[in-house]
Scaffold this active site. Structure first.
Site, PDB file in Angstrom:
ATOM      1  N   ASP A  98       0.687  -3.045   9.375  1.00  0.00           N
ATOM      2  CA  ASP A  98       1.594  -2.950   8.790  1.00  0.00           C
ATOM      3  C   ASP A  98       2.794  -1.995   8.498  1.00  0.00           C
ATOM      4  O   ASP A  98       2.733  -0.869   8.996  1.00  0.00           O
ATOM      5  CB  ASP A  98       0.956  -2.314   7.514  1.00  0.00           C
ATOM      6  N   ASP A 200       6.535  -4.424   5.046  1.00  0.00           N
ATOM      7  CA  ASP A 200       6.500  -4.623   3.545  1.00  0.00           C
ATOM      8  C   ASP A 200       7.544  -3.763   3.055  1.00  0.00           C
ATOM      9  O   ASP A 200       8.484  -4.016   3.784  1.00  0.00           O
ATOM     10  CB  ASP A 200       5.102  -3.172   3.914  1.00  0.00           C
ATOM     11  N   GLU A 257       7.087  -9.822   4.005  1.00  0.00           N
ATOM     12  CA  GLU A 257       6.696  -9.206   2.904  1.00  0.00           C
ATOM     13  C   GLU A 257       8.211  -9.674   2.393  1.00  0.00           C
ATOM     14  O   GLU A 257       8.948  -8.838   1.600  1.00  0.00           O
ATOM     15  CB  GLU A 257       5.728  -8.445   2.347  1.00  0.00           C
ATOM     16  N   HIS A 329      -4.019  -8.040  -0.798  1.00  0.00           N
ATOM     17  CA  HIS A 329      -4.574  -6.986  -1.655  1.00  0.00           C
ATOM     18  C   HIS A 329      -3.664  -6.456  -2.806  1.00  0.00           C
ATOM     19  O   HIS A 329      -4.342  -5.713  -3.343  1.00  0.00           O
ATOM     20  CB  HIS A 329      -4.469  -5.930  -0.156  1.00  0.00           C
ATOM     21  N   ASP A 330      -3.195  -7.268  -3.189  1.00  0.00           N
ATOM     22  CA  ASP A 330      -1.655  -7.197  -4.005  1.00  0.00           C
ATOM     23  C   ASP A 330      -2.508  -8.146  -5.830  1.00  0.00           C
ATOM     24  O   ASP A 330      -1.620  -7.751  -6.206  1.00  0.00           O
ATOM     25  CB  ASP A 330      -0.217  -7.002  -3.869  1.00  0.00           C
TER      26      ASP A 330
HETATM   27  C1  GLC Z   1       3.710  -3.851  -0.582  1.00  0.00           C
HETATM   28  C2  GLC Z   1       2.765  -3.801  -0.537  1.00  0.00           C
HETATM   29  C3  GLC Z   1       1.615  -3.084  -2.065  1.00  0.00           C
HETATM   30  C4  GLC Z   1       2.334  -2.313  -1.853  1.00  0.00           C
HETATM   31  C5  GLC Z   1       3.982  -2.148  -2.540  1.00  0.00           C
HETATM   32  C6  GLC Z   1       4.529  -0.440  -2.186  1.00  0.00           C
HETATM   33  O1  GLC Z   1       4.266  -4.629  -1.459  1.00  0.00           O
HETATM   34  O2  GLC Z   1       2.262  -5.373  -0.246  1.00  0.00           O
HETATM   35  O3  GLC Z   1       0.255  -3.152  -1.691  1.00  0.00           O
HETATM   36  O4  GLC Z   1       1.640  -0.994  -2.641  1.00  0.00           O
HETATM   37  O5  GLC Z   1       4.435  -3.065  -1.240  1.00  0.00           O
HETATM   38  O6  GLC Z   1       4.338  -0.491   0.142  1.00  0.00           O
END
Ligand code: GLC
Ligand code: CA
Length: 565
Positions: A98, A200, A257, A329-330
């Site tokens: 990540d 991310d 993402e 995971h979110d």
């Molecule tokens: C992304 C991740 C999430 C995290 C956020 C801040 O959305 O997937 O889990 O809380 O970024 O890093």
């Protein structure tokens, strides 16, 4: 479109903290992951993304990094990481980490130095503003609630920006010195043999400057951060530079993402020589979101799900290759979100799996999805760990919800749903740890666990193996991987169906997305049923009889197929 080595692969996301604990501290670790590489290989997985395992106070479960060059001792050591890379290579598997570079942790050396000397080199790595008369530089609301501004420790009149949690100060990408540091770090990991990164929250690296207020959208006087994202222009400059300085020279695989992208930006993002190899399709995830938070979010119906997915597929066409998911995971578990309430069962789980797995793009499996793991029931807010859930609970209460209603919203949408330990067996703690798990195990682990499914040819797990095997089968790969996607019976209630079409082959994926059985018209003759999630469907006189939640993957005979309305 140019074929890439990763197009015909199957990808898997590991949430290390909840995967497998080998030393009894209740936290999953790298030795646990290494010990399960053969398991993943057997499932058909090639690419493995690890959520963050860097040194971190874990305020946001590792998405708050205190040292980009170190492994958090709770997850293991750098030797473990090297061993993981070696063991993966032996199995022709690819490890992806990540990349969290919109922000770091407030415990990172850079931020500590910034606190000491806000005007010095490291102060300029962050957004630090001097505040007069207590008026904050802008009224943006952070993703996890409250203003994006927090007092800089040790200073009365200085504040720093954090679009996520206050323990996640934003890095100032406008500063070339910061960018150079980031690229150096990325290259260090790629040189080590990492295959690439999941990137991310990357859209946030460009801020709309100078800071300004937007109309408040809740009674906290703050505004949603998407206002500023809309006005922030030029993120592509940073992304293009990052690609040229790091990913391209290493031919790294990257998955972004990305939220809020515009259609005209797609070629820049995932077209040939795009910023990223691919990006996640979040269209199903985003459905029904409201300004009022989870409490006011809508549930999604099968028709909504189909429409979201097809819209995204059409938008991307063959500009690039999406990354397809039903959860991460979110998010809540896909089977709990997309299958109507109370109807998640092995049959419907396999149907949902067939539907997303053969979409055009790279299929991703999130840990536990392959055994049909579900959302976890909640009895009290005390049971919740996730900071985003805790915030949404308060938002719901302030909006007038009762504690029960607020808890229901968290139960439905909360991030802990996907973060409960992997259910390996019916033994204590689902075989995840011999200690006390950091997050409670879903009480359904006696029924839903790998051990119970491993040797059962009809299990959800065995079905996932069939999905990945079929997608890579040399007889169908050209169609299932690279073929066009054309929706079929797009407007029919509770049907989701599409063709995958290559030059000389057509495959129809068709599903009856409801519990009642039904007959559906076929667009032509069926040569062969390639896969189904229950007994072979009856095909007769141009009709196919499907049981409730039955899906079928059909090799079609003719080439002149009708797209029925
Ligand atoms: C992304 C991740 C999430 C995290 C956020 C801040 O959305 O997937 O889990 O809380 O970024 O890093
Ligand atoms: Ca451990």
């Amino acid at each position: 479109m140019k074929k890439q080595w990763w197009h015909d692969k199957t990808a898997y996301q590991i949430y290390p903290k909840s995967f497998l604990d080998t030393n009894g501290d209740g936290i999953g670790d790298l030795p646990g992951i290494i010990s399960r590489l053969d398991y993943l290989k057997d499932l058909g997985v090639d690419i493995v993304w690890l959520s963050p395992i860097y040194v971190s106070p874990l305020a946001d479960q590792g998405y708050d990094i205190a040292d980009y060059y170190g492994i958090d001792p709770r997850f293991g050591t750098m030797e473990d990481m090297d061993r993981l890379l070696t063991e993966a290579r032996k199995r022709n598997m690819y490890i992806v980490m990540d990349l969290v570079v919109n922000h770091c942790s407030d415990e990172h050396f850079w931020f500590r130095q910034a606190c000491k000397d806000p005007d010095g080199k490291y102060g300029r790595f962050f957004y630090i503003e001097t505040v007069k008369d207590g008026k904050l530089p802008c009224n943006w609301r952070s993703y996890f609630g409250g203003p994006v501004w927090e007092k800089l420790p040790g200073h009365e009149d200085k504040y720093y920006l954090h679009v996520f949690h206050k323990k996640q100060p934003d890095l100032n990408w406008e500063n070339p010195e910061l960018r150079t540091e980031i690229y150096k770090m990325i290259n260090w990991w790629l040189d080590k043999g990492l295959a690439g990164f999941r990137i991310d929250a990357i859209i946030n690296i460009k801020k709309a400057l100078p800071f300004c207020d937007y109309p408040a959208d809740r009674d906290d006087g703050l505004c949603d951060i998407t206002n500023m994202l809309r006005d922030a222009k030029g993120v592509g400059q940073f992304l293009g530079e990052m690609r040229d300085m790091t990913f391209s020279p290493h031919q790294a695989f990257t998955v972004g993402e990305v939220f809020n992208e515009k259609k005209e930006e797609l070629p820049d993002f995932i077209g040939e020589n795009g910023y990223f190899s691919t990006m996640f399709d979040f269209s199903g995830t985003l459905f029904g979101r409201s300004m009022g938070g989870w409490y006011e979010d809508l549930e999604i119906t099968p028709d909504d799900y189909r429409d979201c997915v097809f819209r995204a597929q059409k938008k991307v066409g063959n500009i690039g290759f999406l990354s397809n998911i039903i959860e991460n995971h979110d998010e809540p578990r896909g089977v709990s979100r997309y299958i109507p309430r109370g109807e998640a069962c092995p049959q419907s789980k396999k149907m949902l799996a067939s539907l997303y797995f053969f979409l055009r793009g790279l299929p991703w499996i999130y840990q536990g999805q392959e055994i049909g793991m579900e959302n976890v029931p909640l009895h009290s807010i005390e049971e919740v760990d996730d900071i985003s859930s805790l915030d949404n609970y308060q938002v719901a209460l302030r909006a007038g919800a009762s504690p029960e209603e607020a808890l229901k919203a968290v139960e439905r949408f909360g991030r802990d749903n996907a973060r409960t330990p992997f259910q390996w067996s019916a033994e204590d703690n689902a075989g995840f740890t011999f200690g006390k798990p950091w997050l409670r195990v879903n009480p359904n682990f006696k029924e839903i666990n790998l051990k119970a499914q491993e040797n059962d040819p009809d299990s959800v797990f065995s079905f996932y193996k069939k999905l990945s095997a079929l997608r890579r089968d040399p007889l169908y790969k050209e169609t299932l991987v690279w073929g066009d996607l054309i929706p079929y019976m797009e407007k029919v209630h509770n049907v989701m169906a599409y063709f995958r079409k290559s030059e000389d082959q057509t495959i129809l994926v068709i599903a009856n997305f409801q519990k009642e059985e039904r007959d559906l018209p076929l667009p032509g003759k069926v040569e062969k049923v390639l896969l189904t999630n229950c007994t072979e469907p009856l095909i007769n006189g141009g009709m196919i009889s499907l049981a409730g939640y039955q899906a079928a993957v059909l090799l079609m005979e003719d080439q002149n197929l009708q797209a029925a309305e």
